[in-house]
Scaffold this motif. Sequence first.
Motif, PDB file in Angstrom:
ATOM      1  N   ARG A 250      -4.084  -2.088   7.747  1.00 37.86           N
ATOM      2  CA  ARG A 250      -2.936  -1.443   7.114  1.00 37.86           C
ATOM      3  C   ARG A 250      -1.825  -1.319   8.157  1.00 37.86           C
ATOM      4  O   ARG A 250      -2.057  -0.883   9.277  1.00 37.86           O
ATOM      5  CB  ARG A 250      -3.305  -0.058   6.592  1.00 37.86           C
ATOM      6  CG  ARG A 250      -2.095   0.658   5.961  1.00 37.86           C
ATOM      7  CD  ARG A 250      -2.455   1.978   5.333  1.00 37.86           C
ATOM      8  NE  ARG A 250      -3.320   1.727   4.186  1.00 37.86           N
ATOM      9  CZ  ARG A 250      -4.467   2.377   3.966  1.00 37.86           C
ATOM     10  NH1 ARG A 250      -4.885   3.287   4.807  1.00 37.86           N
ATOM     11  NH2 ARG A 250      -5.195   2.109   2.896  1.00 37.86           N
TER      12      ARG A 250
ATOM     13  N   VAL B 185      -8.699  -0.730   8.433  1.00 34.99           N
ATOM     14  CA  VAL B 185      -9.263   0.117   7.377  1.00 34.99           C
ATOM     15  C   VAL B 185     -10.600  -0.398   6.873  1.00 34.99           C
ATOM     16  O   VAL B 185     -11.329   0.327   6.198  1.00 34.99           O
ATOM     17  CB  VAL B 185      -8.277   0.297   6.193  1.00 34.99           C
ATOM     18  CG1 VAL B 185      -7.060   1.076   6.630  1.00 34.99           C
ATOM     19  CG2 VAL B 185      -7.883  -1.022   5.579  1.00 34.99           C
ATOM     20  N   SER B 186     -10.930  -1.639   7.204  1.00 35.90           N
ATOM     21  CA  SER B 186     -12.209  -2.205   6.785  1.00 35.90           C
ATOM     22  C   SER B 186     -12.602  -3.311   7.759  1.00 35.90           C
ATOM     23  O   SER B 186     -11.747  -4.052   8.238  1.00 35.90           O
ATOM     24  CB  SER B 186     -12.077  -2.784   5.374  1.00 35.90           C
ATOM     25  OG  SER B 186     -13.238  -3.455   4.974  1.00 35.90           O
TER      26      SER B 186
ATOM     27  N   ARG C  60      -3.574  -0.077  11.590  1.00 30.41           N
ATOM     28  CA  ARG C  60      -4.893   0.545  11.544  1.00 30.41           C
ATOM     29  C   ARG C  60      -5.891  -0.350  10.809  1.00 30.41           C
ATOM     30  O   ARG C  60      -5.584  -0.856   9.727  1.00 30.41           O
ATOM     31  CB  ARG C  60      -4.794   1.891  10.857  1.00 30.41           C
ATOM     32  CG  ARG C  60      -5.990   2.768  11.126  1.00 30.41           C
ATOM     33  CD  ARG C  60      -5.695   4.174  10.780  1.00 30.41           C
ATOM     34  NE  ARG C  60      -6.302   4.423   9.475  1.00 30.41           N
ATOM     35  CZ  ARG C  60      -6.123   5.502   8.777  1.00 30.41           C
ATOM     36  NH1 ARG C  60      -5.318   6.430   9.207  1.00 30.41           N
ATOM     37  NH2 ARG C  60      -6.732   5.673   7.636  1.00 30.41           N
TER      38      ARG C  60
ATOM     39  N   THR D  76      -1.098  -3.924   3.360  1.00 27.13           N
ATOM     40  CA  THR D  76      -2.386  -4.284   3.931  1.00 27.13           C
ATOM     41  C   THR D  76      -2.460  -5.807   3.997  1.00 27.13           C
ATOM     42  O   THR D  76      -1.856  -6.493   3.177  1.00 27.13           O
ATOM     43  CB  THR D  76      -3.578  -3.756   3.113  1.00 27.13           C
ATOM     44  OG1 THR D  76      -3.527  -4.292   1.796  1.00 27.13           O
ATOM     45  CG2 THR D  76      -3.596  -2.240   3.068  1.00 27.13           C
TER      46      THR D  76
ATOM     47  N   SER E 252       0.860  -1.191   0.000  1.00 30.42           N
ATOM     48  CA  SER E 252       0.000   0.000   0.000  1.00 30.42           C
ATOM     49  C   SER E 252       0.890   1.233   0.000  1.00 30.42           C
ATOM     50  O   SER E 252       2.109   1.125  -0.080  1.00 30.42           O
ATOM     51  CB  SER E 252      -0.943  -0.014   1.206  1.00 30.42           C
ATOM     52  OG  SER E 252      -0.234   0.229   2.397  1.00 30.42           O
TER      53      SER E 252
END
Length: 96
Positions: free
Chosen positions: A81, A70-71, A68, A13, A8
């Motif tokens: 990520r 992210v989804s 983090r 990711t 990324s």
Amino acid sequence: MALDLRPSDAGLTLRVRVQPRASKNALGGEREGALVVRLTAPPVEGAANEALARFLGKTLGVAPSAVRVVSGASGRNKVVRVAGLDAATARERLGM
């Protein structure tokens, strides 16, 4: 199937399958391209997501703030990520 790690903007990711309320925090291998992570934290009010960031940060040798979601923040299947890490280093540190 191999672990699905994708480059990324500032790192990589990866897909993660979280198993909350486990007896201990641990990696559970790989399932359908996703890293299985067992966490002692319950899946309420973001506790499991915070525990995931701390555990993956420690396991991968990065700060928890570099990890983090992210989804999938409210589900078991997540996309995470990790900043400042490449796929080869991540595989080595995860032992996969």
